[in-house]
Design an enzyme around this catalytic site. Structure first.
Site, PDB file in Angstrom:
ATOM      1  N   ARG A 273     -17.517 -12.878  -4.190  1.00 54.72           N
ATOM      2  CA  ARG A 273     -17.402 -11.419  -4.131  1.00 54.72           C
ATOM      3  C   ARG A 273     -18.463 -10.770  -3.245  1.00 54.72           C
ATOM      4  NH1 ARG A 273     -16.475  -9.350  -9.742  1.00 54.72           N
ATOM      5  NH2 ARG A 273     -14.591 -10.560  -9.338  1.00 54.72           N
TER       6      ARG A 273
ATOM      7  N   HIS B 102      -4.047   3.825 -10.793  1.00 51.71           N
ATOM      8  CA  HIS B 102      -3.478   2.778 -11.651  1.00 51.71           C
ATOM      9  C   HIS B 102      -2.233   3.330 -12.350  1.00 51.71           C
ATOM     10  CE1 HIS B 102      -3.499  -0.827 -14.127  1.00 51.71           C
ATOM     11  NE2 HIS B 102      -3.214  -0.052 -15.151  1.00 51.71           N
TER      12      HIS B 102
ATOM     13  N   GLU C 126       2.230   9.109  -8.748  1.00 46.75           N
ATOM     14  CA  GLU C 126       1.062   8.514  -8.076  1.00 46.75           C
ATOM     15  C   GLU C 126       0.847   9.158  -6.709  1.00 46.75           C
ATOM     16  OE1 GLU C 126       0.792   4.136  -8.007  1.00 46.75           O
ATOM     17  OE2 GLU C 126       2.355   4.129  -9.544  1.00 46.75           O
TER      18      GLU C 126
ATOM     19  N   ASN D 278      -9.589   4.739  -7.156  1.00 48.35           N
ATOM     20  CA  ASN D 278      -8.441   3.843  -7.375  1.00 48.35           C
ATOM     21  C   ASN D 278      -7.372   4.603  -8.136  1.00 48.35           C
ATOM     22  OD1 ASN D 278      -6.954   1.386  -7.397  1.00 48.35           O
ATOM     23  ND2 ASN D 278      -7.602   1.035  -9.510  1.00 48.35           N
TER      24      ASN D 278
ATOM     25  N   LEU E 292     -14.689  -4.910  -7.026  1.00 44.57           N
ATOM     26  CA  LEU E 292     -15.777  -4.677  -6.075  1.00 44.57           C
ATOM     27  C   LEU E 292     -17.115  -4.995  -6.730  1.00 44.57           C
ATOM     28  CD1 LEU E 292     -14.402  -1.364  -4.573  1.00 44.57           C
ATOM     29  CD2 LEU E 292     -14.603  -3.552  -3.367  1.00 44.57           C
TER      30      LEU E 292
ATOM     31  N   MET F 120      -6.394  -5.893  -4.659  1.00 45.17           N
ATOM     32  CA  MET F 120      -6.351  -6.761  -5.839  1.00 45.17           C
ATOM     33  C   MET F 120      -7.638  -7.539  -6.084  1.00 45.17           C
ATOM     34  SD  MET F 120      -3.366  -5.905  -6.859  1.00 45.17           S
ATOM     35  CE  MET F 120      -2.737  -7.100  -8.030  1.00 45.17           C
TER      36      MET F 120
ATOM     37  N   GLY G 275       0.819  -1.213   0.000  1.00 42.35           N
ATOM     38  CA  GLY G 275       0.000   0.000   0.000  1.00 42.35           C
ATOM     39  C   GLY G 275       0.851   1.259   0.000  1.00 42.35           C
ATOM     40  N   SER G 276       1.761   1.344  -0.957  1.00 43.96           N
ATOM     41  CA  SER G 276       2.638   2.519  -1.042  1.00 43.96           C
ATOM     42  C   SER G 276       1.817   3.796  -1.161  1.00 43.96           C
ATOM     43  CB  SER G 276       3.580   2.354  -2.236  1.00 43.96           C
ATOM     44  OG  SER G 276       3.869   3.587  -2.837  1.00 43.96           O
ATOM     45  N   ASN G 277       0.723   3.734  -1.899  1.00 43.49           N
ATOM     46  CA  ASN G 277      -0.103   4.934  -2.029  1.00 43.49           C
ATOM     47  C   ASN G 277      -0.836   5.269  -0.733  1.00 43.49           C
ATOM     48  OD1 ASN G 277      -0.060   6.298  -4.730  1.00 43.49           O
ATOM     49  ND2 ASN G 277      -0.240   4.157  -5.384  1.00 43.49           N
TER      50      ASN G 277
END
Lengths: 199, 199
Positions: free
Chosen positions: B64, B108, B173, B106, B92, B89, B12-14
């Site tokens: 899901r 990307h 990002e 999100n 939803l 990953m 979860g770098s972001n």
């Protein structure tokens, strides 16, 4: 002097930019022939006004391979070394591409692989991207595919219309296509996979 | 203070960049909960070290919709107002998205619609594009689709590796995600078709 062949189906705005750049000494090449598959393409008249050889080879009713043989004859006769598509609205056959291996360029008004095909600027606006641009690529048998030589980026503005975005991209097209032709004519690249590496 | 929920599956770098920007006063929000679908995700430990509430809700073996009900319960309990995916990953479900309409973001690592899915930087290098970047978008039921809020562009250099290109994109990002969250929290946008118009 390297001899360019231009294929177009309409006005050929990028053809005119190439011709301007040659006239201004920014590109060391000459336009050996302009060929349109549509007799009514304005690009033919524009070429003739500039004193450039321009012919129509109508494609109507012809299959791809027989037509491409006519095209090849026209290009060979003028000893064309590099073929530049400028709004040429047909796919080229494998036989044509074998005759000009890595010697056919196209420019497309999007950052490929996004928005290939018709109305790329409209597609980009509808998709809501924040940047678009143009792509010069080697032509293969597929639509707007083939290894990418150069790209240029422009912002998409909040109040853009197809017209305003197209104008912004077109300015970059005119600059980028000439630069790409120069790279190819000077042989300053190699291809690895589908990456075009310049030096 | 607006309450963010972070969903992640790895480091979860972001997420860390968002937390840094909040700590530095660059984003007026708080992280109400960090949820991972993988118990071993390093992002959980990183969150706890920062004193942030972090829980694992394992998705393994769950379909899901039932899984998303567990997720929703976890987010509702913490009164989350905006859900930010940070390397989450899984797709939803429609039911989840109905519970947070236009409230799931999100990021990307490509200029969507180019190179959706896994290994976007590798895809971009292999394709030979000259520019790539990142995209923050509203999440819908499809992979890396949904209206685009912000994009940032970086050049792809001749000698780039996946690592060097990824690092260049990641820097953008971290900046872009926070800016996009700010726009959404402040409500400074409207959606027309799939265009996100900011004001």
């Amino acid at each position: 002097m390297k001899r360019l062949g231009i294929l177009l189906s309409g006005r050929g705005s990028n053809f005119q930019a190439i011709a301007d750049n040659i006239a201004a000494g920014r590109l060391d090449a000459e336009i050996a022939i302009v060929i349109s598959n549509r007799p009514e393409a304005p690009g033919l008249e524009i070429a003739r006004e500039r004193g450039l050889p321009a012919i129509s080879i109508p494609s109507k009713g012809l299959e791809r391979e027989p037509y491409d043989r006519l095209l090849l004859a026209g290009l060979d006769e003028r000893r064309v070394e590099l073929v530049c598509l400028a709004g040429y609205m047909r796919l080229l056959s494998a036989a044509f591409l074998r005759a000009y291996p890595l010697r056919v360029l196209n420019i497309h008004p999007s950052l490929l692989p996004a928005f290939p095909g018709l109305d790329a600027q409209h597609q980009a606006l509808e998709h809501g991207v924040k940047y678009s641009g143009c792509t010069v690529h080697f032509v293969d048998e597929h639509l707007d595919a083939g290894p990418i030589l150069l790209q240029a980026v422009v912002p998409v503005l909040e109040d853009d219309t197809v017209e305003s975005l197209s104008a912004r991209i077109l300015k970059e097209e005119h600059r980028t296509y000439t630069e790409a032709i120069r790279i190819v004519l000077e042989g300053r690249y190699r291809i690895e996979g589908r990456r075009v590496i310049r030096w």
